[in-house]
Design an enzyme around this catalytic site. Structure first.
Site, mmCIF file in Angstrom:
data_model
loop_
_atom_site.group_PDB
_atom_site.id
_atom_site.type_symbol
_atom_site.label_atom_id
_atom_site.label_comp_id
_atom_site.label_asym_id
_atom_site.label_seq_id
_atom_site.Cartn_x
_atom_site.Cartn_y
_atom_site.Cartn_z
ATOM 1 N N GLU A 16 0.752 -1.368 -0.041
ATOM 2 C CA GLU A 16 0.144 0.088 -0.076
ATOM 3 C C GLU A 16 1.079 1.373 0.092
ATOM 4 O OE1 GLU A 16 -3.643 -0.511 2.428
ATOM 5 O OE2 GLU A 16 -2.454 -2.233 3.352
ATOM 6 N N LYS A 130 -7.143 -9.108 10.185
ATOM 7 C CA LYS A 130 -8.431 -9.444 9.936
ATOM 8 C C LYS A 130 -9.074 -10.554 10.916
ATOM 9 C CE LYS A 130 -9.246 -7.301 5.473
ATOM 10 N NZ LYS A 130 -7.496 -7.012 5.322
ATOM 11 N N SER A 183 -7.019 -1.523 1.834
ATOM 12 C CA SER A 183 -7.252 -0.800 0.486
ATOM 13 C C SER A 183 -7.540 -1.959 -0.555
ATOM 14 C CB SER A 183 -5.935 -0.174 0.101
ATOM 15 O OG SER A 183 -5.544 0.879 1.025
ATOM 16 N N VAL A 216 -22.357 -11.596 0.558
ATOM 17 C CA VAL A 216 -23.688 -11.121 0.856
ATOM 18 C C VAL A 216 -24.293 -10.289 0.189
ATOM 19 C CG1 VAL A 216 -23.122 -9.482 2.737
ATOM 20 C CG2 VAL A 216 -25.413 -10.788 2.891
ATOM 21 N N ASP A 293 -16.573 -0.297 8.892
ATOM 22 C CA ASP A 293 -17.172 -0.884 7.744
ATOM 23 C C ASP A 293 -18.416 -1.686 7.895
ATOM 24 O OD1 ASP A 293 -15.444 0.934 6.807
ATOM 25 O OD2 ASP A 293 -14.319 -0.519 5.644
ATOM 26 N N GLU A 306 -15.410 -4.794 8.961
ATOM 27 C CA GLU A 306 -13.887 -4.672 9.584
ATOM 28 C C GLU A 306 -13.944 -3.158 10.029
ATOM 29 O OE1 GLU A 306 -11.127 -5.172 6.431
ATOM 30 O OE2 GLU A 306 -11.718 -3.379 5.248
ATOM 31 N N SER A 317 -11.756 9.557 -0.577
ATOM 32 C CA SER A 317 -11.903 8.729 0.498
ATOM 33 C C SER A 317 -13.012 9.230 1.540
ATOM 34 C CB SER A 317 -10.581 9.041 1.736
ATOM 35 O OG SER A 317 -9.317 8.790 1.272
#
Length: 356
Positions: A16, A130, A183, A216, A293, A306, A317
């Protein structure tokens, strides 16, 4: 009134890297140069630290932030002394991904006893991973989609078993994600077994640990969180996509997304999302800033996806735009983050490190 000395640290040894440079450009341009003396430290892709000249004017081309001059000055000295001779009031790390927002560089700042913007070691590392994040969310009772997680070594040894597990536990489409990247780097949307295998092989180039998550049919809703012990939240915003997957290219190059702020949601659903964002913030002991999110289905079922402990500040952004909707400008937001960093540093100074 004398100016505060701020040091922007950006770049980094991460996939990133380019996102970090764009973020640095945006933040530097938005900072009030009548209040702050701005130094910059660029970390190359190879991990070398290079200090640039003080910034006094807006940066028109982000490429000028890719500093090339080699700097033999020890890292500790770079961080301890500003170019005008004083010490730094605050370090502002704008680093994404491993070695930047995963607690490693935060540990360096802690060892050097420096105030810095954003999350600390524990919150940064747990928000970056995560799988760890999901386990902490589960402990807090936050609803999540089903997932499967495994290591590279496990996939190499038990490949067919893992593929069978994913096909048994989850339904297509699924999303394959490196556990320690953001990202949308290395993430794939997979609709069948062949795509799943390809997605796993792609993601394993970026991390040794993967998460495969149930897809989903839902809206993507985001909430910005700001603060330390008593965080505040924005109204939710929605990522409205012209593409099936909000990937790196859509986020940072094409701009093929529309951000609807605030999101068109019933008031009670918006309030639930804001409360859940605070719970997620507390679950990983965050400070400074976080973007939470969520997925929201047609019947308003909510799943947390997350948290991002260092959301980008580019012109595409969501995070600064959510606060703009709350009447906090980009420049004011940056000033507030610096104030929160100093507040947290002062609070840590109350801790005793030796017995009487």
């Amino acid at each position: 009134m004398s100016k505060e000395n701020i040091c922007i640290v950006y770049g980094g040894k991460s996939a990133e890297h380019d996102v970090s440079i764009l973020t640095a450009q945006s933040v530097i341009n938005a900072m009030d140069k009548d209040i702050y003396n701005i130094d910059i430290i660029y970390i190359t892709n190879d991990g070398e630290w290079i200090k640039g000249q003080p910034i006094t004017e807006p940066i028109e081309d982000a490429e000028v932030l890719r500093l090339a001059k080699r700097d033999e000055t020890p890292i500790t000295h770079l961080l301890r002394q500003s170019t005008n001779g004083g010490t730094y009031d605050t370090i502002f790390p704008l680093l994404h991904g491993p070695n930047g927002e995963d607690g490693t560089i935060q540990g360096l700042f802690e060892v050097l006893d420096l105030p810095y913007v954003g999350n600390g070691v524990l919150s940064a590392s747990s928000s970056m991973d995560k799988l760890v994040m999901k386990q902490l969310f589960a402990n807090r009772g936050l609803p999540q989609l089903p997932y499967v997680s495994f290591l590279r070594s496990e996939f190499e040894k038990y490949r067919s078993n893992i593929i069978e597990l994913v096909n048994t536990k989850l339904e297509y489409p699924v999303f394959v994600k490196p556990a320690n990247l953001g990202s949308s780097v290395g993430i794939s949307r997979c609709t069948n077994k062949e795509e799943l295998i390809k997605g796993i092989e792609e993601a394993l180039q970026f991390d040794r640990k993967l998460v495969v998550e149930q897809g989903v049919e839902a809206r993507e809703i985001e909430v910005a969180v700001l603060g330390n012990d008593y965080p505040e939240t924005t109204l939710p915003g929605e990522v409205v996509k012209d593409v099936s997957f909000y990937d790196y290219k859509a986020k940072y190059k094409d701009g093929n997304v529309k951000l609807q702020i605030p999101a068109d949601l019933p008031e009670d659903v918006a309030e639930t999302l804001r409360n859940m964002a605070v719970e997620a913030f507390k679950a990983t002991d965050c400070s400074g800033l976080v973007r939470a999110d969520f997925f929201v289905t047609e019947d308003h079922t909510i799943y947390i996806n997350e948290t991002n402990a260092m959301p980008g500040f580019t012109k595409f952004s969501m995070y600064p735009l959510l606060w703009k909707n709350m009447d906090m400008s980009y420049s004011e937001l940056i000033t507030r983050l610096i104030e929160l960093a100093k507040e947290r540093y002062a609070d840590k100074k109350k801790i005793k490190y030796k017995m009487d």
